[in-house]
Enzyme design. Structure first.
Site, PDB file in Angstrom:
ATOM      1  N   VAL A  40      -3.927  -3.057  11.940  1.00 13.30           N
ATOM      2  CA  VAL A  40      -3.859  -2.043  10.999  1.00 13.30           C
ATOM      3  C   VAL A  40      -4.614  -2.676   9.791  1.00 13.30           C
ATOM      4  O   VAL A  40      -5.173  -3.666   9.528  1.00 13.30           O
ATOM      5  CB  VAL A  40      -2.237  -2.133  10.353  1.00 13.30           C
ATOM      6  CG1 VAL A  40      -1.539  -1.485  11.847  1.00 13.30           C
ATOM      7  CG2 VAL A  40      -1.739  -3.450  10.144  1.00 13.30           C
ATOM      8  N   GLU A  41      -4.514  -1.858   8.697  1.00 12.70           N
ATOM      9  CA  GLU A  41      -5.244  -2.112   7.354  1.00 12.70           C
ATOM     10  C   GLU A  41      -6.899  -2.211   7.468  1.00 12.70           C
ATOM     11  O   GLU A  41      -7.475  -2.937   7.020  1.00 12.70           O
ATOM     12  CB  GLU A  41      -4.435  -3.128   6.404  1.00 12.70           C
ATOM     13  CG  GLU A  41      -3.385  -2.659   5.946  1.00 12.70           C
ATOM     14  CD  GLU A  41      -2.864  -3.734   5.026  1.00 12.70           C
ATOM     15  OE1 GLU A  41      -3.674  -4.446   4.490  1.00 12.70           O
ATOM     16  OE2 GLU A  41      -1.652  -3.647   4.483  1.00 12.70           O
ATOM     17  N   GLY A  42      -7.279  -1.528   8.533  1.00 13.95           N
ATOM     18  CA  GLY A  42      -8.895  -1.501   8.803  1.00 13.95           C
ATOM     19  C   GLY A  42      -8.864  -2.353  10.041  1.00 13.95           C
ATOM     20  O   GLY A  42      -8.689  -3.451  10.000  1.00 13.95           O
ATOM     21  N   LEU A  66       0.668  -1.273   0.022  1.00 17.30           N
ATOM     22  CA  LEU A  66       0.062   0.254   0.098  1.00 17.30           C
ATOM     23  C   LEU A  66       0.792   1.449   0.104  1.00 17.30           C
ATOM     24  O   LEU A  66       0.402   2.265   0.314  1.00 17.30           O
ATOM     25  CB  LEU A  66      -1.034  -0.012   1.347  1.00 17.30           C
ATOM     26  CG  LEU A  66      -1.984  -1.084   1.098  1.00 17.30           C
ATOM     27  CD1 LEU A  66      -2.744  -1.322   2.575  1.00 17.30           C
ATOM     28  CD2 LEU A  66      -2.782  -1.157  -0.068  1.00 17.30           C
ATOM     29  N   ARG A  73      -5.864  -5.203   0.575  1.00 15.86           N
ATOM     30  CA  ARG A  73      -6.014  -5.537   2.047  1.00 15.86           C
ATOM     31  C   ARG A  73      -6.189  -7.184   2.182  1.00 15.86           C
ATOM     32  O   ARG A  73      -5.993  -7.878   3.180  1.00 15.86           O
ATOM     33  CB  ARG A  73      -7.535  -4.966   2.300  1.00 15.86           C
ATOM     34  CG  ARG A  73      -7.929  -5.296   3.912  1.00 15.86           C
ATOM     35  CD  ARG A  73      -9.157  -4.758   4.137  1.00 15.86           C
ATOM     36  NE  ARG A  73      -9.233  -3.410   4.559  1.00 15.86           N
ATOM     37  CZ  ARG A  73      -9.871  -2.445   3.844  1.00 15.86           C
ATOM     38  NH1 ARG A  73     -10.714  -2.670   2.871  1.00 15.86           N
ATOM     39  NH2 ARG A  73      -9.737  -1.152   4.431  1.00 15.86           N
TER      40      ARG A  73
END
Length: 809
Positions: free
Chosen positions: A495-497, A210, A373
């Site tokens: 992380v990442e949501g 990302l 993701r």
């Protein structure tokens, strides 16, 4: 007399059968009208009933009449009672960022398994295997996890090797100097790195996943690509991406960082101010990707004053950029940092994609996350799961208590079975998801499912592993294989949501809108005032709901046996998936009708819907793996366990929904349905006998164990903790039949009542075992005893370890 009254014993069952068949198949409205004509004819209905039926049939079947007399009233009701959810611009960007993949099959209530099983399931190519066996194995060998922790960083030679072998450019095409790997190849590399150290994957993931490179590849100008991508591929630029702020975490669209367009000497510039945190690689980055809100007070770009969220590339040596400190995330020694920017000025050309992409930053981020993701953290967590499977399987043979390997105790078999069964399922989901993204799909909901579930399952696996390892799991040092993974696990969760938000809002909250065959079409039609499009979507939606109602009841009563046959030995699971899908789709429509626009705030409920959708996908991926790998008989215990566990979770989700539906009338009815779900469950937890088979597979050297843990780093040196444990495991397994022979002699009275390991010499003298067997047991016992030792430190050594961060990096 008419037929109806002359022979009702025949006619009534026929009509009922036709009714059920038409409902189960899901016929269009005009066919139902013909059925109504048949019923009225058979029943010799009076003329007034014929007239009423004719009026209703004409109104419903003629779109012009239906739109003006029925649909228009429905639209008024929807708007008045807020039945369909409102979608903000940021939500719309998130929903439209990805596309619908096999997730749409589950919302249809009638999944097409031929289509699902035709989706790609990638395999490791010879070229990828060479990279895994060469550079990946070498970089793993260069530093142990314990050494990395002591240094609080990767050793300098590891950093150089990562750059030299283009680890930071795995996803960059060869024309820019990168390796041009597929998502599956990158995922497989990450799986192996994760089995060595979390610091490896945290360091390698940002440049490939990302970070700026991915955004440049998709949106960058030619000049930006030509300049930055070769430098990123060679590791000359260390990238990071700054999104999160103190007051903008999961609600990333609320960022306050700001950029202002201004003109000086005829050229356009950005003046940037930001305050970011949790930025991986931030403290050492040379190129910072920045998300900020762009303002253009003088409308120099021609896009208005508030242009929107924008992404730009900021060289970190630009005046005003602050990168002086770092966070300490759970003591895991990867670079994670805050960063500030104070009146940082860069040319307008630093916007990723140039001026044309100003204001398109949110779309960029959502589109990148839609597929990304589902790659990095699922790979990391699968690597962890495989390592834990390998370690615990060996340890439960090597570690002996009460005269037996601890793996022989049922209390240890239970968590060991969970570890093995979930590892098989996780690798299936990882691979299947990668196949979709490599095909060109951007499955936002599936990616969220993969990220949330594989990180959560990894947490379950490492907890089980720590329980099995006992004291050997909690005493840190170079011999400990799991403690650092256990410590790092919350990072993947966060992380990442963040997982709570991912489960309650993203998987079902967005999935119910994006993946449903008609809901998003209805919302768009209403917003655009297109009554014709809304009418078409609405009546198809109602038809789908009716069909799923019939399918739910009939599949439930038949326990799925009315479903189309598919899948050979796994056919019962495909039938249950049809049953689950029909029930899920029906309840989704009931939820949309019951809660309308407030559904996304019913997070306890949406979380349970997310669980059902998740486990349908994970079960599907498991079946896809079994089919793709040739339906190996040895894999069946893992398949059966994974499928039974999946359906038990689906069952739990349905029970929770039925028990907690807060709308009065429907809620009461669903609580009655909940009773039926308990009496007629779609699944229960795997039986102990099946779990025992999986536990034995993990404790038995051979192809099955190797295949389950394929792709992780296994050192051959006995100086390494895992290499030492593996040798002890193999020797202990080879010595076990000899130990049993000695035990049999004890029971027969040929040897005294002592532990078998204490009777090796006596057994040899008595001729009960050979010299080679005695030597094998002696060696196995020596190696086994060494393998179960844990680290200890003098007080001075312990103090030095606590100051290890001062070592040169």
């Amino acid at each position: 007399m008419n037929i109806f009254f002359s022979d009702p014993i025949i006619v009534i069952p026929v009509l009922i059968s036709m009714f059920l068949i038409l409902g189960y198949v899901g016929v269009p409205l005009w066919v139902w009208s013909l059925y109504g004509v048949t019923v009225l004819s058979v029943g010799n209905a009076p003329i007034w009933l014929w007239l009423m039926f004719a009026v209703v049939a004409v109104v419903l079947n003629v779109p012009m009449f239906r739109r003006s007399l029925v649909t228009s009233l429905i639209i008024k009701g929807i708007k008045e009672f807020n039945i369909l959810p409102e979608i903000s611009d940021t939500e719309k960007a998130a929903i439209e960022a990805g596309n619908v993949w096999v997730d749409g099959e589950f919302f249809s209530g009638k999944p097409n398994f031929h289509r699902i099983n035709s989706e790609p399931y990638p395999q490791v190519t010879p070229e990828l295997q060479d990279f895994l066996d060469g550079p990946v194995a070498k970089v793993c060998k260069m530093a142990s996890d314990w050494e990395i922790y002591r240094r609080q960083d990767l050793p300098p030679q590891v950093w150089e090797y990562l750059k030299q072998e283009r680890f930071f450019g795995m996803m960059i095409p060869p024309e820019y100097g990168g390796l041009g790997f597929s998502n599956f190849a990158y995922s497989t590399v990450m799986t192996k790195l994760a089995s060595r150290s979390f610091t490896h994957v945290a360091t390698v993931s940002v440049p490939n996943s990302l970070g700026p490179a991915k955004l440049l590849l998709r949106y960058g100008t030619t000049a930006q690509k030509d300049y930055y991508l070769p430098r990123l591929a060679r590791g000359e630029e260390i990238p990071c991406f700054a999104l999160t702020e103190p007051n903008a975490g999961s609600d990333a669209a609320s960022i306050q960082s700001e950029g202002v367009v201004f003109k000086e000497n005829g050229k356009l510039y950005l003046r940037l101010n930001w305050n970011k945190r949790y930025i991986t690689l931030g403290a050492i980055a040379t190129l910072l990707g920045l998300a900020f809100k762009l303002r253009d007070p003088e409308n120099l770009l021609g896009k208005g004053e508030n242009v929107g969220i924008t992404c730009a590339l900021i060289p970190t040596d630009t005046p005003g950029v602050v990168l002086q400190t770092r966070h300490d995330p759970m003591g895991v020694p990867f670079y994670n940092s805050p960063t500030q920017g104070h009146n940082v000025v860069v040319p307008i050309d630093q916007i990723i994609g140039g001026v044309e992409q100003a204001g398109a930053g949110w779309k960029m981020l959502m589109q990148s996350l839609a597929g990304g993701r589902g790659i990095s953290f699922p790979a990391t967590c699968t690597g962890v799961a495989k390592l834990v499977s390998r370690v615990t399987g060996a340890y439960t043979i090597v570690r002996r208590q009460f005269g037996l390997p601890i793996g022989k105790f049922e209390g240890v078999e239970e968590p060991l079975a969970r570890i093995g069964g979930l590892t098989y399922l996780m690798d299936a989901a990882r691979t299947y998801t990668c196949g979709a993204v490599d095909k060109g799909e951007q499955p936002a909901v599936i990616s969220a499912i993969a990220k949330y579930n594989l990180t959560e399952l990894s947490r379950q696996i490492i907890n089980d592993g720590m329980d099995i390892m006992g004291g050997a799991g909690i005493c840190r040092g170079e011999r400990n294989l799991l403690a650092n993974i256990y410590t790092a696990t919350p990072i993947s969760i966060t992380v990442e949501g963040a997982n709570i938000l991912t489960r309650t809002m993203m998987i079902f909250g967005q999935g119910a809108i994006r993946c449903h065959p008609y809901v998003y079409k209805e919302i768009e039609a209403l917003n655009q005032g297109d009554i014709k499009a809304f009418d078409s979507a609405l009546w198809h939606h109602l038809g789908l709901t009716i069909r799923n109602g019939f399918r739910t009841e009939l599949l439930s009563i038949s326990r799925g046996y009315l479903a189309r046959p598919f899948g050979g030995v796994t056919a019962p699971y495909y039938r249950k998936l049809e049953w689950a899908s029909a029930s899920f789709a029906l309840m989704t429509d009931l939820a949309l009708f019951s809660f309308g626009g407030t559904l996304k705030r019913r997070e306890n409920l949406t979380g349970r819907f997310a669980d059902i959708l998740s486990w349908m996908y994970l079960a599907t991926a498991t079946l896809r793996r079994f089919e793709e790998e040739g339906c190996k008989q040895d894999d069946l215990p893992f398949v059966h366990w994974a499928m039974q566990y999946s359906f038990s979770q689906i069952q739990s989700g349905f029970e929770g929904i039925c028990d907690n539906w807060s709308v009065p009338v429907i809620g009461r009815l669903l609580r009655m349905v909940g009773w039926w779900w308990r009496m007629n469950p779609i699944g229960t937890l795997p039986v102990d006998k099946l779990g025992s088979k999986i536990a034995r597979s993990l404790q038995t050297p051979g192809e099955q164990r190797d295949r389950l843990t394929r792709g992780i780093y296994i050192p051959t040196s006995e100086e390494e903790a895992l290499g030492r444990l593996e040798k002890a495991f193999l020797l202990s397994s080879q010595a076990e039949p000899i130990i049993k022979k000695i035990k049999h002699s004890i029971r027969a009275g040929k040897l005294p009542q002592k532990r078998p390991q204490q009777l090796i010499t006596e057994a040899l003298v008595a001729g009960l075992i050979s010299r080679e067997e005695a030597e094998l047991v002696y060696e196995a016992e020596m190696v086994r005893n060494d393998a179960v030792q844990v680290d200890s430190f003098t007080l001075e050594e312990y103090q030095r370890e606590s100051q290890a961060a001062t070592l040169p990096t």
